[in-house]
Structures are given as structure tokens and as C-alpha cells.
Design a protein around this motif. Structure first.
Motif, PDB file in Angstrom:
ATOM      1  N   TYR A  48       7.432 -13.854   3.610  1.00 45.91           N
ATOM      2  CA  TYR A  48       7.103 -13.666   2.201  1.00 45.91           C
ATOM      3  C   TYR A  48       7.032 -15.031   1.553  1.00 45.91           C
ATOM      4  O   TYR A  48       8.010 -15.781   1.561  1.00 45.91           O
ATOM      5  N   ASP A  49       5.865 -15.352   0.985  1.00 45.03           N
ATOM      6  CA  ASP A  49       5.655 -16.621   0.288  1.00 45.03           C
ATOM      7  C   ASP A  49       5.548 -16.331  -1.201  1.00 45.03           C
ATOM      8  O   ASP A  49       4.574 -15.725  -1.644  1.00 45.03           O
ATOM      9  N   PRO A  50       6.548 -16.739  -1.985  1.00 46.95           N
ATOM     10  CA  PRO A  50       6.536 -16.424  -3.416  1.00 46.95           C
ATOM     11  C   PRO A  50       5.364 -17.049  -4.171  1.00 46.95           C
ATOM     12  O   PRO A  50       4.959 -16.538  -5.205  1.00 46.95           O
ATOM     13  N   GLU A  51       4.808 -18.135  -3.651  1.00 47.61           N
ATOM     14  CA  GLU A  51       3.661 -18.741  -4.310  1.00 47.61           C
ATOM     15  C   GLU A  51       2.428 -17.852  -4.219  1.00 47.61           C
ATOM     16  O   GLU A  51       1.543 -17.923  -5.062  1.00 47.61           O
ATOM     17  N   GLU A  52       2.373 -17.001  -3.190  1.00 46.34           N
ATOM     18  CA  GLU A  52       1.247 -16.080  -3.008  1.00 46.34           C
ATOM     19  C   GLU A  52       1.559 -14.696  -3.550  1.00 46.34           C
ATOM     20  O   GLU A  52       0.658 -13.987  -3.990  1.00 46.34           O
ATOM     21  N   GLY A  53       2.823 -14.276  -3.500  1.00 45.41           N
ATOM     22  CA  GLY A  53       3.176 -12.916  -3.883  1.00 45.41           C
ATOM     23  C   GLY A  53       2.536 -11.919  -2.929  1.00 45.41           C
ATOM     24  O   GLY A  53       2.164 -12.262  -1.812  1.00 45.41           O
ATOM     25  N   LEU A  54       2.386 -10.699  -3.381  1.00 47.37           N
ATOM     26  CA  LEU A  54       1.708  -9.645  -2.611  1.00 47.37           C
ATOM     27  C   LEU A  54       0.837  -8.853  -3.583  1.00 47.37           C
ATOM     28  O   LEU A  54       1.199  -7.749  -3.991  1.00 47.37           O
ATOM     29  N   PRO A  55      -0.301  -9.430  -3.983  1.00 46.48           N
ATOM     30  CA  PRO A  55      -1.136  -8.771  -4.992  1.00 46.48           C
ATOM     31  C   PRO A  55      -1.509  -7.332  -4.635  1.00 46.48           C
ATOM     32  O   PRO A  55      -1.557  -6.474  -5.510  1.00 46.48           O
ATOM     33  N   GLY A  56      -1.723  -7.052  -3.367  1.00 49.44           N
ATOM     34  CA  GLY A  56      -2.066  -5.697  -2.932  1.00 49.44           C
ATOM     35  C   GLY A  56      -0.937  -4.701  -3.136  1.00 49.44           C
ATOM     36  O   GLY A  56      -1.165  -3.492  -3.184  1.00 49.44           O
ATOM     37  N   GLU A  57       0.278  -5.216  -3.273  1.00 43.53           N
ATOM     38  CA  GLU A  57       1.464  -4.375  -3.476  1.00 43.53           C
ATOM     39  C   GLU A  57       1.931  -4.422  -4.930  1.00 43.53           C
ATOM     40  O   GLU A  57       3.003  -3.928  -5.262  1.00 43.53           O
ATOM     41  N   GLY A  58       1.152  -5.108  -5.771  1.00 46.91           N
ATOM     42  CA  GLY A  58       1.520  -5.218  -7.184  1.00 46.91           C
ATOM     43  C   GLY A  58       2.561  -6.289  -7.475  1.00 46.91           C
ATOM     44  O   GLY A  58       3.191  -6.277  -8.527  1.00 46.91           O
ATOM     45  N   ILE A  59       2.746  -7.225  -6.538  1.00 47.77           N
ATOM     46  CA  ILE A  59       3.717  -8.302  -6.725  1.00 47.77           C
ATOM     47  C   ILE A  59       2.941  -9.584  -7.007  1.00 47.77           C
ATOM     48  O   ILE A  59       2.232 -10.099  -6.140  1.00 47.77           O
ATOM     49  N   ALA A  60       3.065 -10.085  -8.227  1.00 47.49           N
ATOM     50  CA  ALA A  60       2.286 -11.238  -8.670  1.00 47.49           C
ATOM     51  C   ALA A  60       2.722 -12.525  -7.982  1.00 47.49           C
ATOM     52  O   ALA A  60       3.882 -12.679  -7.593  1.00 47.49           O
ATOM     53  N   ALA A  61       1.767 -13.451  -7.850  1.00 43.86           N
ATOM     54  CA  ALA A  61       2.078 -14.795  -7.362  1.00 43.86           C
ATOM     55  C   ALA A  61       3.142 -15.395  -8.281  1.00 43.86           C
ATOM     56  O   ALA A  61       3.124 -15.171  -9.488  1.00 43.86           O
ATOM     57  N   GLY A  62       4.079 -16.122  -7.691  1.00 43.05           N
ATOM     58  CA  GLY A  62       5.157 -16.727  -8.466  1.00 43.05           C
ATOM     59  C   GLY A  62       6.402 -15.862  -8.559  1.00 43.05           C
ATOM     60  O   GLY A  62       7.362 -16.231  -9.221  1.00 43.05           O
ATOM     61  N   THR A  63       6.408 -14.706  -7.882  1.00 43.14           N
ATOM     62  CA  THR A  63       7.574 -13.813  -7.884  1.00 43.14           C
ATOM     63  C   THR A  63       8.530 -14.227  -6.773  1.00 43.14           C
ATOM     64  O   THR A  63       8.173 -14.172  -5.596  1.00 43.14           O
ATOM     65  N   SER A  64       9.721 -14.663  -7.152  1.00 38.40           N
ATOM     66  CA  SER A  64      10.691 -15.082  -6.134  1.00 38.40           C
ATOM     67  C   SER A  64      11.196 -13.867  -5.355  1.00 38.40           C
ATOM     68  O   SER A  64      11.096 -12.726  -5.804  1.00 38.40           O
ATOM     69  N   PHE A  65      11.748 -14.139  -4.175  1.00 37.21           N
ATOM     70  CA  PHE A  65      12.275 -13.056  -3.340  1.00 37.21           C
ATOM     71  C   PHE A  65      13.369 -12.290  -4.075  1.00 37.21           C
ATOM     72  O   PHE A  65      13.428 -11.069  -4.006  1.00 37.21           O
TER      73      PHE A  65
END
Length: 53
Positions: free
Chosen positions: A13-30
Motif C-alpha cells: 500500500y502506497d499512501p501517495e497513490e491511495g486506492l482510487p478504485g476502492e474509494g481511497i484518495a491519494a495521500g491517505t495514510s495507512f
């Protein structure tokens, strides 16, 4: 922000990328991920992740 790796399958999991397909925005920490977050590859829970050194 730290990257985290799934101890079960090795997915990272890379917080700089997030998981846009899962609704998790870039910049979201673990730590900000919901408690019920699971690895998108194998379904392991957050407790099965470790910080990438």
C-alpha cells in the motif's frame, strides 16, 4: 508517509497513490484506512501489514 506491505502476499500500500478504485484518495495514510480494510489481493486484514523498511 510510510508504505505498508501485506505479510501474507507481499502487496504494498502506497499512501501517495491511495486506492482510487476502492474509494481511497491519494495521500491517505495507512493509519487513516478504515479498521475493516483488507488487502485487495488476498483479503488479509490491517493487522497483517508491516511498514516497508
Amino acid at each position: 508517509m510510510d508504505k505498508y506491505v501485506c505479510d501474507v502476499c507481499g502487496w504494498e500500500y502506497d499512501p501517495e497513490e491511495g486506492l482510487p478504485g476502492e474509494g481511497i484518495a491519494a495521500g491517505t495514510s495507512f493509519d487513516e484506512l478504515p479498521d475493516d480494510f483488507v488487502c485487495p489481493e488476498c483479503g488479509a486484514g490491517k493487522e497483517e501489514f508491516s511498514i516497508v523498511e
